[in-house]
Write a protein that holds these residues in place. Structure first.
Motif, PDB file in Angstrom:
ATOM      1  N   LYS A   1      -3.118  16.577 -31.167  1.00 15.25           N
ATOM      2  CA  LYS A   1      -2.969  17.033 -32.783  1.00 15.25           C
ATOM      3  C   LYS A   1      -4.145  16.332 -32.733  1.00 15.25           C
ATOM      4  O   LYS A   1      -4.844  15.647 -32.387  1.00 15.25           O
ATOM      5  CB  LYS A   1      -2.575  15.504 -33.580  1.00 15.25           C
ATOM      6  CG  LYS A   1      -0.732  15.708 -33.639  1.00 15.25           C
ATOM      7  CD  LYS A   1      -0.612  14.537 -33.947  1.00 15.25           C
ATOM      8  CE  LYS A   1       0.938  14.343 -34.230  1.00 15.25           C
ATOM      9  NZ  LYS A   1       1.840  13.207 -34.703  1.00 15.25           N
ATOM     10  N   PRO A   2      -5.304  17.445 -33.781  1.00 15.01           N
ATOM     11  CA  PRO A   2      -6.337  16.684 -33.745  1.00 15.01           C
ATOM     12  C   PRO A   2      -6.679  15.565 -33.904  1.00 15.01           C
ATOM     13  O   PRO A   2      -8.219  15.262 -34.060  1.00 15.01           O
ATOM     14  CB  PRO A   2      -7.229  17.854 -35.036  1.00 15.01           C
ATOM     15  CG  PRO A   2      -5.972  18.920 -35.033  1.00 15.01           C
ATOM     16  CD  PRO A   2      -4.712  18.161 -34.334  1.00 15.01           C
ATOM     17  N   SER A   3      -6.050  14.616 -34.896  1.00  9.55           N
ATOM     18  CA  SER A   3      -6.555  13.313 -35.230  1.00  9.55           C
ATOM     19  C   SER A   3      -6.395  12.591 -34.056  1.00  9.55           C
ATOM     20  O   SER A   3      -6.917  11.816 -34.135  1.00  9.55           O
ATOM     21  CB  SER A   3      -4.965  12.509 -36.776  1.00  9.55           C
ATOM     22  OG  SER A   3      -4.011  12.442 -35.198  1.00  9.55           O
TER      23      SER A   3
ATOM     24  N   TRP B   1      -8.862  12.837 -31.305  1.00  5.57           N
ATOM     25  CA  TRP B   1      -9.786  13.502 -31.026  1.00  5.57           C
ATOM     26  C   TRP B   1     -10.594  12.376 -30.255  1.00  5.57           C
ATOM     27  O   TRP B   1     -11.408  12.865 -29.177  1.00  5.57           O
ATOM     28  CB  TRP B   1     -10.319  14.124 -31.857  1.00  5.57           C
ATOM     29  CG  TRP B   1     -11.174  13.349 -32.953  1.00  5.57           C
ATOM     30  CD1 TRP B   1     -10.694  13.016 -34.662  1.00  5.57           C
ATOM     31  CD2 TRP B   1     -12.483  12.451 -33.114  1.00  5.57           C
ATOM     32  NE1 TRP B   1     -11.476  11.650 -34.861  1.00  5.57           N
ATOM     33  CE2 TRP B   1     -12.271  11.949 -34.094  1.00  5.57           C
ATOM     34  CE3 TRP B   1     -13.447  12.680 -32.136  1.00  5.57           C
ATOM     35  CZ2 TRP B   1     -13.970  10.521 -34.750  1.00  5.57           C
ATOM     36  CZ3 TRP B   1     -14.875  11.848 -32.517  1.00  5.57           C
ATOM     37  CH2 TRP B   1     -14.562  10.875 -33.051  1.00  5.57           C
TER      38      TRP B   1
ATOM     39  N   LEU C   1     -11.803  18.515 -33.848  1.00 10.37           N
ATOM     40  CA  LEU C   1     -12.592  18.683 -35.429  1.00 10.37           C
ATOM     41  C   LEU C   1     -11.927  19.956 -35.305  1.00 10.37           C
ATOM     42  O   LEU C   1     -12.032  20.233 -37.127  1.00 10.37           O
ATOM     43  CB  LEU C   1     -13.346  17.916 -34.958  1.00 10.37           C
ATOM     44  CG  LEU C   1     -13.245  16.232 -35.266  1.00 10.37           C
ATOM     45  CD1 LEU C   1     -14.045  15.227 -35.195  1.00 10.37           C
ATOM     46  CD2 LEU C   1     -11.865  15.598 -36.077  1.00 10.37           C
TER      47      LEU C   1
ATOM     48  N   PRO D   1      -8.711  21.462 -37.984  1.00 10.26           N
ATOM     49  CA  PRO D   1      -8.834  21.541 -39.220  1.00 10.26           C
ATOM     50  C   PRO D   1     -10.016  21.905 -39.835  1.00 10.26           C
ATOM     51  O   PRO D   1      -9.683  22.987 -41.192  1.00 10.26           O
ATOM     52  CB  PRO D   1      -9.048  20.291 -39.089  1.00 10.26           C
ATOM     53  CG  PRO D   1      -9.069  19.498 -38.492  1.00 10.26           C
ATOM     54  CD  PRO D   1      -9.193  20.718 -37.078  1.00 10.26           C
TER      55      PRO D   1
ATOM     56  N   GLY E   1      -6.276  21.423 -44.783  1.00 16.13           N
ATOM     57  CA  GLY E   1      -7.231  21.376 -43.819  1.00 16.13           C
ATOM     58  C   GLY E   1      -6.983  19.637 -43.250  1.00 16.13           C
ATOM     59  O   GLY E   1      -6.933  19.572 -41.749  1.00 16.13           O
ATOM     60  N   PHE E   2      -6.820  19.402 -44.183  1.00 18.12           N
ATOM     61  CA  PHE E   2      -5.832  17.085 -43.698  1.00 18.12           C
ATOM     62  C   PHE E   2      -4.936  17.581 -43.045  1.00 18.12           C
ATOM     63  O   PHE E   2      -4.738  17.156 -41.920  1.00 18.12           O
ATOM     64  CB  PHE E   2      -5.331  16.355 -44.868  1.00 18.12           C
ATOM     65  CG  PHE E   2      -4.865  15.981 -44.796  1.00 18.12           C
ATOM     66  CD1 PHE E   2      -5.571  14.393 -44.245  1.00 18.12           C
ATOM     67  CD2 PHE E   2      -3.437  15.191 -44.399  1.00 18.12           C
ATOM     68  CE1 PHE E   2      -5.114  12.961 -43.802  1.00 18.12           C
ATOM     69  CE2 PHE E   2      -3.070  14.073 -43.949  1.00 18.12           C
ATOM     70  CZ  PHE E   2      -3.811  12.989 -44.144  1.00 18.12           C
TER      71      PHE E   2
ATOM     72  N   TYR F   1      -5.612  17.951 -39.390  1.00 19.31           N
ATOM     73  CA  TYR F   1      -6.189  17.246 -38.676  1.00 19.31           C
ATOM     74  C   TYR F   1      -4.659  16.475 -38.263  1.00 19.31           C
ATOM     75  O   TYR F   1      -5.297  15.667 -37.504  1.00 19.31           O
ATOM     76  CB  TYR F   1      -7.093  16.667 -40.049  1.00 19.31           C
ATOM     77  CG  TYR F   1      -7.490  15.392 -39.346  1.00 19.31           C
ATOM     78  CD1 TYR F   1      -8.178  16.054 -38.268  1.00 19.31           C
ATOM     79  CD2 TYR F   1      -7.275  14.010 -39.996  1.00 19.31           C
ATOM     80  CE1 TYR F   1      -8.868  14.626 -37.961  1.00 19.31           C
ATOM     81  CE2 TYR F   1      -7.827  12.789 -38.811  1.00 19.31           C
ATOM     82  CZ  TYR F   1      -8.051  12.831 -38.456  1.00 19.31           C
ATOM     83  OH  TYR F   1      -8.557  11.421 -37.566  1.00 19.31           O
ATOM     84  N   SER F   2      -3.727  16.258 -38.865  1.00 25.56           N
ATOM     85  CA  SER F   2      -2.736  15.163 -38.687  1.00 25.56           C
ATOM     86  C   SER F   2      -1.600  16.306 -37.614  1.00 25.56           C
ATOM     87  O   SER F   2      -0.534  15.003 -37.217  1.00 25.56           O
ATOM     88  CB  SER F   2      -2.246  14.754 -40.102  1.00 25.56           C
ATOM     89  OG  SER F   2      -2.935  14.018 -41.192  1.00 25.56           O
TER      90      SER F   2
END
Length: 277
Positions: free
Chosen positions: A164-166, A168, A176, A179, A236-237, A240-241
């Motif tokens: 997940k990008p979260s 990062w 990042l 997203p 986008g959120f 990110y999640s």
């Protein structure tokens, strides 16, 4: 994992899973690296192509409505205090233009179960965290023994589709970008779907001068502008999640949609020009 007693799963999710497995196994035979990632892309494109007739109907209806926007705006101003008369005049205008306002909604409603199934499928495959459990769940619902798998290769272009990008801070700042790109693509598509203003500079000046008198009319425009920003930010959120595989699916879906809409808009413009002649 895939409840066969669930009607939605039986009608939509499990058949789509089997199509994905067929593509995945074929790519494995060809020894193509990142087979799962390419399978997600190919499946998304395939679904888009299957839904193309419905998309054409939806976009054609939206295109015609956009063309009528100046006339609809004039009717709104003319019958601002009479909602019943306004609805009657709008209906007449739709009939004269050969437009059914509901025509754009029906294709979208028909597409939704398939799109939800796609999302749920990718989410189940990538968010579990236990590959062994995922593989076991998949093998229980395959239509043919050939579709059974022993493992699931999550690497695609150097990325793990389950990451997940979260995350990062552990995996790298470059995540990042996912997203950000997802939000920008969604914004692009949203802008393409937003009706273009056809008002002349003089009309715009009048609208500014009468801004206080036309607050109710402006509210609709304001809401539309807000949504053109809020929707991409929300997507986008999510990107990110959620796992990268979902962003891959969503971006493929969006890019194909942008290309599709651009081509169809050109076709509608040409079609409209021919009809005028």
């Amino acid at each position: 994992m895939f409840d066969t007693g669930n009607i939605f799963n039986t009608i939509f999710l499990i058949p789509i899973l089997n199509i994905l497995l067929a593509i995945y196994k074929f790519l494995l035979i060809l020894k193509i690296p990142g087979a799962l990632g390419f399978s997600l892309i190919l499946l998304t494109v395939l679904i888009r192509l299957i839904l193309h007739p419905l998309t054409v109907t939806q976009l054609r209806s939206a295109y015609k409505l956009n063309k009528l926007k100046p006339e609809l705006d004039n009717l709104s101003k003319k019958f601002k205090g009479d909602k019943v008369k306004l609805q009657q005049e709008q209906l007449k205008l739709y009939q004269q233009a050969g437009i059914n306002p509901a025509a754009g909604c029906l294709p979208l409603l028909l597409q939704m179960p398939i799109l939800i199934a796609l999302y749920n499928l990718f989410f189940k495959l990538l968010s579990n965290g236990n590959i062994t459990q995922v593989v076991e769940g998949i093998n229980k619902v395959v239509y043919y023994p050939f579709f059974k798998i022993t493992s699931l290769e999550l690497t695609f272009l150097g990325m793990n589709l389950a990451h997940k990008p979260s995350e990062w801070q552990k995996l790298g700042w470059w995540l990042l970008l996912v997203p950000v790109v997802t939000a920008l693509l969604q914004y692009w598509q949203t802008k393409m779907m937003t009706p273009k203003s056809t008002a002349s500079p003089v009309k715009k000046e009048i609208q500014v001068n009468n801004q206080k008198k036309e607050t109710n009319e402006d509210m609709g425009t304001m809401m539309q502008k807000q949504m053109s920003f809020m929707m991409p930010l929300m997507i986008g959120f999510f990107a990110y999640s959620f796992p990268l595989g979902l962003a891959l699916y969503w971006n493929t879906f969006t890019i194909f949609g942008i290309i599709q809409q651009n081509q169809l808009n050109k076709h509608f413009e040409k079609e409209n020009g021919t009809n005028k002649k």
